[in-house]
Design an enzyme around this catalytic site. Structure first.
Site, short mmCIF file in Angstrom:
data_model
loop_
_atom_site.label_atom_id
_atom_site.label_comp_id
_atom_site.label_asym_id
_atom_site.label_seq_id
_atom_site.Cartn_x
_atom_site.Cartn_y
_atom_site.Cartn_z
N HIS A 149 -101.65 -22.00 40.28
CA HIS A 149 -101.37 -23.02 41.30
C HIS A 149 -100.88 -24.30 40.65
O HIS A 149 -101.19 -24.57 39.49
CB HIS A 149 -102.61 -23.30 42.17
CG HIS A 149 -103.82 -23.67 41.37
ND1 HIS A 149 -104.61 -22.73 40.75
CD2 HIS A 149 -104.37 -24.87 41.09
CE1 HIS A 149 -105.60 -23.34 40.12
NE2 HIS A 149 -105.47 -24.63 40.30
N ASN A 180 -103.06 -26.36 35.45
CA ASN A 180 -104.05 -26.08 34.40
C ASN A 180 -104.09 -24.59 34.06
O ASN A 180 -104.05 -23.76 34.97
CB ASN A 180 -105.45 -26.51 34.87
CG ASN A 180 -105.52 -28.00 35.17
OD1 ASN A 180 -104.88 -28.80 34.49
ND2 ASN A 180 -106.28 -28.37 36.19
P1 AMP Z 1 -107.88 -26.18 39.01
O1 AMP Z 1 -109.03 -26.99 38.49
O2 AMP Z 1 -106.54 -26.56 38.45
O3 AMP Z 1 -108.15 -24.69 38.90
O4 AMP Z 1 -107.78 -26.53 40.54
C1 AMP Z 1 -108.45 -25.87 41.54
C2 AMP Z 1 -108.32 -26.71 42.77
O5 AMP Z 1 -108.57 -25.91 43.90
C3 AMP Z 1 -109.30 -27.89 42.84
O6 AMP Z 1 -108.56 -29.10 42.99
C4 AMP Z 1 -110.15 -27.57 44.05
O7 AMP Z 1 -110.51 -28.72 44.77
C5 AMP Z 1 -109.22 -26.67 44.86
N1 AMP Z 1 -109.88 -25.72 45.76
C6 AMP Z 1 -110.90 -24.88 45.46
N2 AMP Z 1 -111.23 -24.13 46.54
C7 AMP Z 1 -110.37 -24.50 47.53
C8 AMP Z 1 -110.20 -24.11 48.88
N3 AMP Z 1 -110.97 -23.19 49.45
N4 AMP Z 1 -109.22 -24.71 49.61
C9 AMP Z 1 -108.45 -25.65 49.05
N5 AMP Z 1 -108.54 -26.07 47.77
C10 AMP Z 1 -109.50 -25.51 47.02
#
Ligand code: AMP
Ligand code: ZN
Length: 137
Positions: free
Chosen positions: A100, A87
């Protein structure tokens, strides 16, 4: 490393996380709020906000790593499919502004990710839209 960026800290081992893969440029971790069990995030160690800012070295190395992890997930979970998602920007669903890639195992009829409602183009519109993008390439 960007001081206020949680993914910089996770990718570089400042904060503890569950790691499935690591090399000098990347760390792949388990998503804390998975769409499905086994949901993995691949993070570059260097800070870049999104695909639009992606460094060439990261670009060249990311896809083979994603392929390797996807194959490992397929072998282990025997899943029916895998989504690779990425995203860019709040409007696109990005919530953490450090580049990511998501890898999400999928199973027949799991309904994890709803498909989008499709639109259609008028005659010649797709070509006009393609040309409007092309002039910036
Ligand atoms: P996005 O919406 O593409 O920015 O994805 C962010 C992702 O990061 C989401 O799926 C969250 O669940 C994940 N996320 C946020 N904080 C953490 C964390 N501390 N450790 C692992 N995943 C995380
Ligand atoms: Zn960062």
């Amino acid at each position: 490393m960007k001081e206020d960026c949680i993914f910089c800290k996770l990718a570089n081992g400042v904060f503890d996380t569950v790691t499935v893969y690591e090399d000098e440029d990347f760390r792949a971790i388990m998503d804390i709020a998975p769409a499905a069990k086994g949901h993995v995030l691949l993070l570059p160690k260097e800070h870049m906000a999104d695909l639009l800012e992606m460094d060439e070295n990261v670009a060249n190395k990311a896809l083979p790593i994603l392929q390797k992890i996807a194959n490992a997930m397929k072998e282990e979970f025997r899943c029916d499919g895998i989504n690779m998602l990425q995203n860019n920007g709040k409007a696109a669903g990005q919530t953490v502004f450090h580049l990511h890639f998501h890898l999400i195992p999928r199973y027949d009829e799991d309904h994890v990710i709803l498909p989008w409602k499709t639109l259609s183009y008028e005659e010649g519109e797709a070509l006009a839209v393609a040309n409007s993008i092309k002039k910036h390439l």
